[in-house]
Design a protein around this motif. Structure first.
Motif, PDB file in Angstrom:
ATOM      1  N   LEU A 153      -9.639  -1.731 -20.361  1.00 27.44           N
ATOM      2  CA  LEU A 153     -10.382  -2.458 -19.320  1.00 27.44           C
ATOM      3  C   LEU A 153     -10.910  -3.788 -19.845  1.00 27.44           C
ATOM      4  N   VAL A 154     -11.420  -3.779 -21.075  1.00 24.81           N
ATOM      5  CA  VAL A 154     -11.913  -5.032 -21.681  1.00 24.81           C
ATOM      6  C   VAL A 154     -10.762  -6.036 -21.794  1.00 24.81           C
ATOM      7  N   ARG A 155      -9.605  -5.554 -22.256  1.00 24.69           N
ATOM      8  CA  ARG A 155      -8.439  -6.443 -22.390  1.00 24.69           C
ATOM      9  C   ARG A 155      -8.057  -7.067 -21.045  1.00 24.69           C
ATOM     10  N   ILE A 156      -8.046  -6.247 -19.993  1.00 25.64           N
ATOM     11  CA  ILE A 156      -7.660  -6.729 -18.659  1.00 25.64           C
ATOM     12  C   ILE A 156      -8.645  -7.780 -18.154  1.00 25.64           C
ATOM     13  N   LEU A 157      -9.942  -7.500 -18.294  1.00 27.13           N
ATOM     14  CA  LEU A 157     -10.949  -8.453 -17.812  1.00 27.13           C
ATOM     15  C   LEU A 157     -10.884  -9.772 -18.571  1.00 27.13           C
ATOM     16  N   ARG A 158     -10.622  -9.686 -19.874  1.00 24.95           N
ATOM     17  CA  ARG A 158     -10.527 -10.922 -20.671  1.00 24.95           C
ATOM     18  C   ARG A 158      -9.240 -11.683 -20.367  1.00 24.95           C
ATOM     19  N   ALA A 159      -8.119 -10.945 -20.347  1.00 27.08           N
ATOM     20  CA  ALA A 159      -6.813 -11.615 -20.209  1.00 27.08           C
ATOM     21  C   ALA A 159      -6.582 -12.126 -18.798  1.00 27.08           C
ATOM     22  N   TYR A 160      -6.931 -11.330 -17.791  1.00 25.56           N
ATOM     23  CA  TYR A 160      -6.585 -11.677 -16.410  1.00 25.56           C
ATOM     24  C   TYR A 160      -7.745 -12.304 -15.633  1.00 25.56           C
TER      25      TYR A 160
ATOM     26  N   GLN B 215       0.801  -1.222   0.000  1.00 24.13           N
ATOM     27  CA  GLN B 215       0.000   0.000   0.000  1.00 24.13           C
ATOM     28  C   GLN B 215       0.837   1.277   0.000  1.00 24.13           C
ATOM     29  N   THR B 216       2.144   1.113  -0.105  1.00 21.80           N
ATOM     30  CA  THR B 216       2.999   2.308  -0.135  1.00 21.80           C
ATOM     31  C   THR B 216       3.326   2.731  -1.560  1.00 21.80           C
ATOM     32  N   THR B 217       2.846   1.983  -2.555  1.00 19.27           N
ATOM     33  CA  THR B 217       3.266   2.294  -3.924  1.00 19.27           C
ATOM     34  C   THR B 217       2.185   1.930  -4.936  1.00 19.27           C
ATOM     35  N   GLY B 218       2.232   2.613  -6.096  1.00 17.85           N
ATOM     36  CA  GLY B 218       1.340   2.245  -7.203  1.00 17.85           C
ATOM     37  C   GLY B 218      -0.068   2.793  -7.062  1.00 17.85           C
ATOM     38  N   ILE B 219      -0.922   2.444  -8.053  1.00 22.57           N
ATOM     39  CA  ILE B 219      -2.305   2.928  -8.051  1.00 22.57           C
ATOM     40  C   ILE B 219      -3.247   1.799  -7.660  1.00 22.57           C
ATOM     41  N   GLY B 220      -4.359   2.169  -7.030  1.00 24.28           N
ATOM     42  CA  GLY B 220      -5.332   1.177  -6.581  1.00 24.28           C
ATOM     43  C   GLY B 220      -6.337   0.818  -7.665  1.00 24.28           C
ATOM     44  N   ALA B 221      -7.212  -0.126  -7.341  1.00 24.06           N
ATOM     45  CA  ALA B 221      -8.190  -0.635  -8.310  1.00 24.06           C
ATOM     46  C   ALA B 221      -9.192   0.447  -8.726  1.00 24.06           C
ATOM     47  N   ALA B 222      -9.552   1.339  -7.797  1.00 21.96           N
ATOM     48  CA  ALA B 222     -10.506   2.403  -8.143  1.00 21.96           C
ATOM     49  C   ALA B 222      -9.951   3.267  -9.269  1.00 21.96           C
ATOM     50  N   GLU B 223      -8.662   3.605  -9.179  1.00 18.79           N
ATOM     51  CA  GLU B 223      -8.049   4.453 -10.209  1.00 18.79           C
ATOM     52  C   GLU B 223      -8.019   3.738 -11.560  1.00 18.79           C
ATOM     53  N   VAL B 224      -7.778   2.421 -11.540  1.00 19.49           N
ATOM     54  CA  VAL B 224      -7.810   1.640 -12.789  1.00 19.49           C
ATOM     55  C   VAL B 224      -9.209   1.730 -13.407  1.00 19.49           C
ATOM     56  N   LEU B 225     -10.239   1.481 -12.592  1.00 25.43           N
ATOM     57  CA  LEU B 225     -11.626   1.513 -13.084  1.00 25.43           C
ATOM     58  C   LEU B 225     -12.022   2.898 -13.593  1.00 25.43           C
ATOM     59  N   ASN B 226     -11.563   3.939 -12.910  1.00 22.77           N
ATOM     60  CA  ASN B 226     -12.013   5.299 -13.215  1.00 22.77           C
ATOM     61  C   ASN B 226     -11.248   5.952 -14.359  1.00 22.77           C
ATOM     62  N   THR B 227     -10.034   5.472 -14.652  1.00 21.77           N
ATOM     63  CA  THR B 227      -9.193   6.213 -15.617  1.00 21.77           C
ATOM     64  C   THR B 227      -8.780   5.424 -16.855  1.00 21.77           C
ATOM     65  N   TYR B 228      -8.804   4.097 -16.804  1.00 23.44           N
ATOM     66  CA  TYR B 228      -8.335   3.340 -17.974  1.00 23.44           C
ATOM     67  C   TYR B 228      -9.328   3.484 -19.139  1.00 23.44           C
ATOM     68  N   PRO B 229      -8.822   3.554 -20.379  1.00 21.69           N
ATOM     69  CA  PRO B 229      -9.718   3.571 -21.536  1.00 21.69           C
ATOM     70  C   PRO B 229     -10.541   2.275 -21.590  1.00 21.69           C
ATOM     71  N   PRO B 230     -11.766   2.340 -22.129  1.00 20.79           N
ATOM     72  CA  PRO B 230     -12.626   1.157 -22.175  1.00 20.79           C
ATOM     73  C   PRO B 230     -11.948  -0.070 -22.810  1.00 20.79           C
ATOM     74  N   GLY B 231     -11.242   0.139 -23.911  1.00 19.60           N
ATOM     75  CA  GLY B 231     -10.593  -0.989 -24.598  1.00 19.60           C
ATOM     76  C   GLY B 231      -9.568  -1.695 -23.716  1.00 19.60           C
TER      77      GLY B 231
END
Length: 321
Positions: free
Chosen positions: A154-161, A136-152
């Motif tokens: 996010l789709v790639r992440i959900l499919r790949a991971y 928790q001392t480094t990097g961005i959290g999941a909220a920031e990923v959801l709020n800022t990543y482009p839709p494409g």
């Protein structure tokens, strides 16, 4: 959090796999590395089972290091705890002046402590801030990923991971909702996923949010990228005769481990050579036939063991320079 609830997964089998390398006697005590210390269950068992061994344990989570430090204090200087991500193993060993190790253990995924502490945001069963950072001392959290990543993306992440077949539906809903108000807590995301999935998709595979949460966690912590570097580095750190055991919790991790072990156990000689030169001989011997699964009894006692897959390998020759 009570440490008594923490039950190390496939513990005896891990000890059995590593035992031949850690029981060996020599001028120096054998060194075993726990690359994923967590609450210290596996580490404590390794120190107790192999009284001659020295332990080096890594974790990126400072709270895990603090709790495990208390748990392992009775072992004194036999245990060295290091704040590091497991792909930093070569640098850690270098700093400690350790050239080769006799054993390496990985217990991948989220630790019991991270799942049980509501405010970390790993668990979809309870409302919490969408964080999911193991450190928790480094990097961005999941909220920031959801709020800022482009839709494409996010789709790639959900499919790949997350191997989420409904990634497009979920991301469309996320994008629509984040424009009204940014995401901050897990309950809203869980509800949105439930609402956006067709009925048939909700009937299979447990909580419908599970795959999305897994995908976000892997992205936030760079888990697969780190693992791609960490497993080969761990194999290289093994002395001849040394052993490695890896517990994975989803197919993406297990596939990666399988590929590294299979490559190490392969004969790389060009076809048709009458005698295979040393440099083409396998460097690893596989110790498990495929991936071993926990017993039904263990899963009954500890439901978190259910998805576990264990693979082991032994170093049988040096790396060719």
């Amino acid at each position: 959090m009570s440490q008594t609830r923490h039950v190390p997964v496939m513990l005896q089998r891990c000890l059995d796999l590593l035992a031949p390398a850690l029981e060996a006697t020599g001028p120096q005590p054998p060194v075993v590395v726990d690359c994923t210390l967590g609450l210290g269950g596996h580490s404590e068992a390794l120190l107790a089972a192999f009284p001659a061994a020295r332990l080096v344990a890594l974790d990126r989570d400072k709270e895990a290091l603090r709790l495990s430090g208390e748990r392992l204090a009775p072992y004194g200087d036999r245990a060295t705890l290091v704040h590091a991500v497991y792909d930093e193993l070569p640098e850690v060993l270098d700093r400690l002046g350790i050239l080769k190790v006799q054993g390496v253990l990985f217990d991948l995924g989220v630790s019991s402590m991270q799942l049980d502490e509501a405010d970390r945001g790993f668990a979809y069963a309870q409302d919490a801030p969408l964080d999911m950072r193991m450190d928790q001392t480094t990097g961005i959290g999941a909220a920031e990923v959801l709020n800022t990543y482009p839709p494409g993306e996010l789709v790639r992440i959900l499919r790949a991971y997350g191997e989420e077949k409904q990634a497009k539906r979920i991301v469309s809903a996320v994008v629509r909702e984040r424009e009204k108000e940014p995401f901050s807590n897990s309950a809203r995301l869980v509800e949105l996923i439930r609402d956006s999935l067709p009925q048939a998709a909700k009937r299979t595979g447990g909580n419908p949010a599970k795959r999305t949460f897994q995908a976000l966690r892997i992205e936030v912590n760079g888990e697969l990228t780190v693992l791609e570097r960490a497993v080969p580095a761990a194999v290289r750190s093994l002395a001849v005769g040394g052993r490695i055991a890896v517990l994975s919790y989803h197919s993406l991790e297990d596939r990666l481990v399988k590929q590294v072990f299979a490559a190490g156990a392969a004969n790389t000689a060009p076809p048709g050579l009458p005698v295979v030169p040393e440099r083409y001989q396998p460097r690893l011997k596989l110790l498990t036939r495929g991936a071993e699964l926990p017993t039904e009894e263990e899963v009954a006692e500890n439901r978190r063991a259910a998805p576990a897959r264990l693979r082991g390998a032994q170093r049988i020759r040096e790396e060719e320079r």
